[in-house]
Design a protein around this motif. Structure first.
Motif, PDB file in Angstrom:
ATOM      1  N   GLU A  14      22.851  39.403  67.236  1.00 18.70           N
ATOM      2  CA  GLU A  14      22.755  38.845  65.892  1.00 18.70           C
ATOM      3  C   GLU A  14      23.007  37.341  65.847  1.00 18.70           C
ATOM      4  O   GLU A  14      23.018  36.737  64.772  1.00 18.70           O
ATOM      5  CB  GLU A  14      23.726  39.560  64.956  1.00 18.70           C
ATOM      6  CG  GLU A  14      25.180  39.472  65.376  1.00 18.70           C
ATOM      7  CD  GLU A  14      26.075  40.430  64.586  1.00 18.70           C
ATOM      8  OE1 GLU A  14      26.656  39.994  63.568  1.00 18.70           O
ATOM      9  OE2 GLU A  14      26.173  41.605  64.983  1.00 18.70           O
ATOM     10  N   GLN A  70      29.801  32.164  63.416  1.00 14.99           N
ATOM     11  CA  GLN A  70      29.148  33.268  62.706  1.00 14.99           C
ATOM     12  C   GLN A  70      29.988  34.537  62.782  1.00 14.99           C
ATOM     13  O   GLN A  70      30.475  34.911  63.846  1.00 14.99           O
ATOM     14  CB  GLN A  70      27.775  33.502  63.331  1.00 14.99           C
ATOM     15  CG  GLN A  70      26.934  34.560  62.665  1.00 14.99           C
ATOM     16  CD  GLN A  70      25.587  34.703  63.363  1.00 14.99           C
ATOM     17  OE1 GLN A  70      25.118  33.785  64.042  1.00 14.99           O
ATOM     18  NE2 GLN A  70      24.979  35.858  63.233  1.00 14.99           N
ATOM     19  N   VAL A  89      28.516  41.123  61.670  1.00 16.79           N
ATOM     20  CA  VAL A  89      28.131  41.840  60.457  1.00 16.79           C
ATOM     21  C   VAL A  89      29.027  43.055  60.226  1.00 16.79           C
ATOM     22  O   VAL A  89      29.430  43.347  59.092  1.00 16.79           O
ATOM     23  CB  VAL A  89      26.650  42.265  60.529  1.00 16.79           C
ATOM     24  CG1 VAL A  89      26.288  43.186  59.359  1.00 16.79           C
ATOM     25  CG2 VAL A  89      25.737  41.043  60.521  1.00 16.79           C
ATOM     26  N   SER A 115      25.312  31.174  57.807  1.00 11.63           N
ATOM     27  CA  SER A 115      24.060  31.781  58.271  1.00 11.63           C
ATOM     28  C   SER A 115      23.677  33.035  57.484  1.00 11.63           C
ATOM     29  O   SER A 115      22.718  33.713  57.838  1.00 11.63           O
ATOM     30  CB  SER A 115      24.169  32.128  59.755  1.00 11.63           C
ATOM     31  OG  SER A 115      25.168  33.114  59.963  1.00 11.63           O
ATOM     32  N   THR A 148      25.630  35.889  56.775  1.00 10.17           N
ATOM     33  CA  THR A 148      26.138  37.190  57.235  1.00 10.17           C
ATOM     34  C   THR A 148      26.652  38.047  56.074  1.00 10.17           C
ATOM     35  O   THR A 148      26.414  39.258  56.036  1.00 10.17           O
ATOM     36  CB  THR A 148      27.229  37.002  58.294  1.00 10.17           C
ATOM     37  OG1 THR A 148      26.666  36.326  59.423  1.00 10.17           O
ATOM     38  CG2 THR A 148      27.799  38.335  58.735  1.00 10.17           C
ATOM     39  N   THR A 149      27.363  37.449  55.130  1.00  9.11           N
ATOM     40  CA  THR A 149      27.850  38.220  53.984  1.00  9.11           C
ATOM     41  C   THR A 149      26.679  38.771  53.181  1.00  9.11           C
ATOM     42  O   THR A 149      26.704  39.934  52.744  1.00  9.11           O
ATOM     43  CB  THR A 149      28.751  37.354  53.093  1.00  9.11           C
ATOM     44  OG1 THR A 149      29.894  36.929  53.851  1.00  9.11           O
ATOM     45  CG2 THR A 149      29.214  38.126  51.868  1.00  9.11           C
ATOM     46  N   ARG A 187      16.830  35.249  57.889  1.00  8.06           N
ATOM     47  CA  ARG A 187      17.451  36.552  58.169  1.00  8.06           C
ATOM     48  C   ARG A 187      17.166  37.551  57.060  1.00  8.06           C
ATOM     49  O   ARG A 187      16.829  38.715  57.327  1.00  8.06           O
ATOM     50  CB  ARG A 187      18.972  36.395  58.333  1.00  8.06           C
ATOM     51  CG  ARG A 187      19.413  35.666  59.562  1.00  8.06           C
ATOM     52  CD  ARG A 187      20.926  35.540  59.612  1.00  8.06           C
ATOM     53  NE  ARG A 187      21.565  36.760  60.079  1.00  8.06           N
ATOM     54  CZ  ARG A 187      22.888  36.937  60.107  1.00  8.06           C
ATOM     55  NH1 ARG A 187      23.703  35.978  59.655  1.00  8.06           N
ATOM     56  NH2 ARG A 187      23.403  38.070  60.564  1.00  8.06           N
TER      57      ARG A 187
END
Length: 268
Positions: free
Chosen positions: A183, A190, A193, A217, A219-220, A247
């Motif tokens: 990921e 980062q 996840v 980036s 992720t949340t 993403r």
């Protein structure tokens, strides 16, 4: 994925953006602000300047949180001199209390790898501060985050769904280079996840809205989308904003869905 219709990636200064948000419009905030640790996206601030920055964004949170909402704040250390590092939780706690947020728990995130020291013990943990508006009325779904790998042996008293994950979490860091994580993006710090998914599943309901003021980036936003929640991810750095957008567009495509028209919302 049957989640909230709120799906927004915002390229903006988070303080300015949050000041314009509706009151009680988010159910959960999950974020990690700059640490003032010399990363490429950080300004070089004195401790006093950093505390002023911290107060400006923290002061926005209580108004936009729903009554049963929570803030999960990830922090590391701040360098205050050539020889001294101070845990950021020491600086943030008084501010959070001042603005009416209540500390429920500190969770330790442990990881392997990272910089090794020769004059002190190597740093291998960070802290999650879990705070709520109302300590008597908040969301917590333990059964949604039980860990079956913690059921050791055949003790019939074990919950078949797994044990409470406790306040000590081990999640591998998202690393690049040799053995890079699948990921991994170009963002230097980062989150995994899976770690954010644990927080979202435990401390929000399906279709709730999750905010990350320092979206990085994305992720949340990814974790929220994959778990049927809405998201608002705010990022001031254009490069990281584009990474987050790519993403989320990829996730929508994998799920056979068209990205919503406001996936990328630029602040005016």
């Amino acid at each position: 994925m049957g989640g909230s219709s709120v799906q927004r990636l915002v390229h903006a200064d988070c303080i300015e953006f949050m000041q314009g948000m509706e009151s009680a419009s988010v159910d959960l905030v999950v974020t990690s602000p700059p640490y003032n640790a010399g990363k490429e996206y950080e300004a070089d601030l004195s401790v006093e300047e950093y505390v002023s920055f911290a107060e400006r964004w923290v002061s926005c949170i209580p108004r936009i949180l729903a009554p049963s909402g929570a803030l999960w704040l990830n922090v590391g250390h701040i360098k205050v001199s050539e020889t001294e590092n101070v845990p950021l939780s020491y600086l943030y706690y008084p501010l959070l209390r001042r603005y009416g947020l209540h500390m429920l728990q500190e969770v330790v995130w442990h990881f392997e790898g990272g910089m090794s020291y020769k004059t002190r013990f190597s740093h291998r943990t960070e802290r999650w501060m879990w705070l709520v508006k109302d300590p008597k009325k908040y969301v917590f779904h333990l059964d949604d985050v039980r860990d079956h790998t913690l059921n050791i042996g055949s003790d019939n008293r074990n919950n078949p769904a797994g044990k409470n994950p406790t306040d000590y979490w081990h999640f591998p860091r998202v690393v690049g280079g040799r053995g890079a994580s699948r990921e991994k993006t170009a963002h230097p710090c980062q989150f995994p996840v899976a770690m954010i998914e644990r927080i979202i599943r435990a401390c929000s309901n399906p279709r709730d809205v999750v905010l990350d003021p320092f979206g990085g980036s994305g992720t949340t936003a990814v974790a929220a989308y994959q778990n049927g929640r809405g998201f608002i991810s705010v990022e001031t750095n254009q490069r990281y904003h584009e990474i987050a957008k790519a993403r989320l567009e990829r996730l929508h495509k994998e799920n056979g869905a068209e990205p919503p028209p406001d996936l990328e919302r630029l602040a005016s």
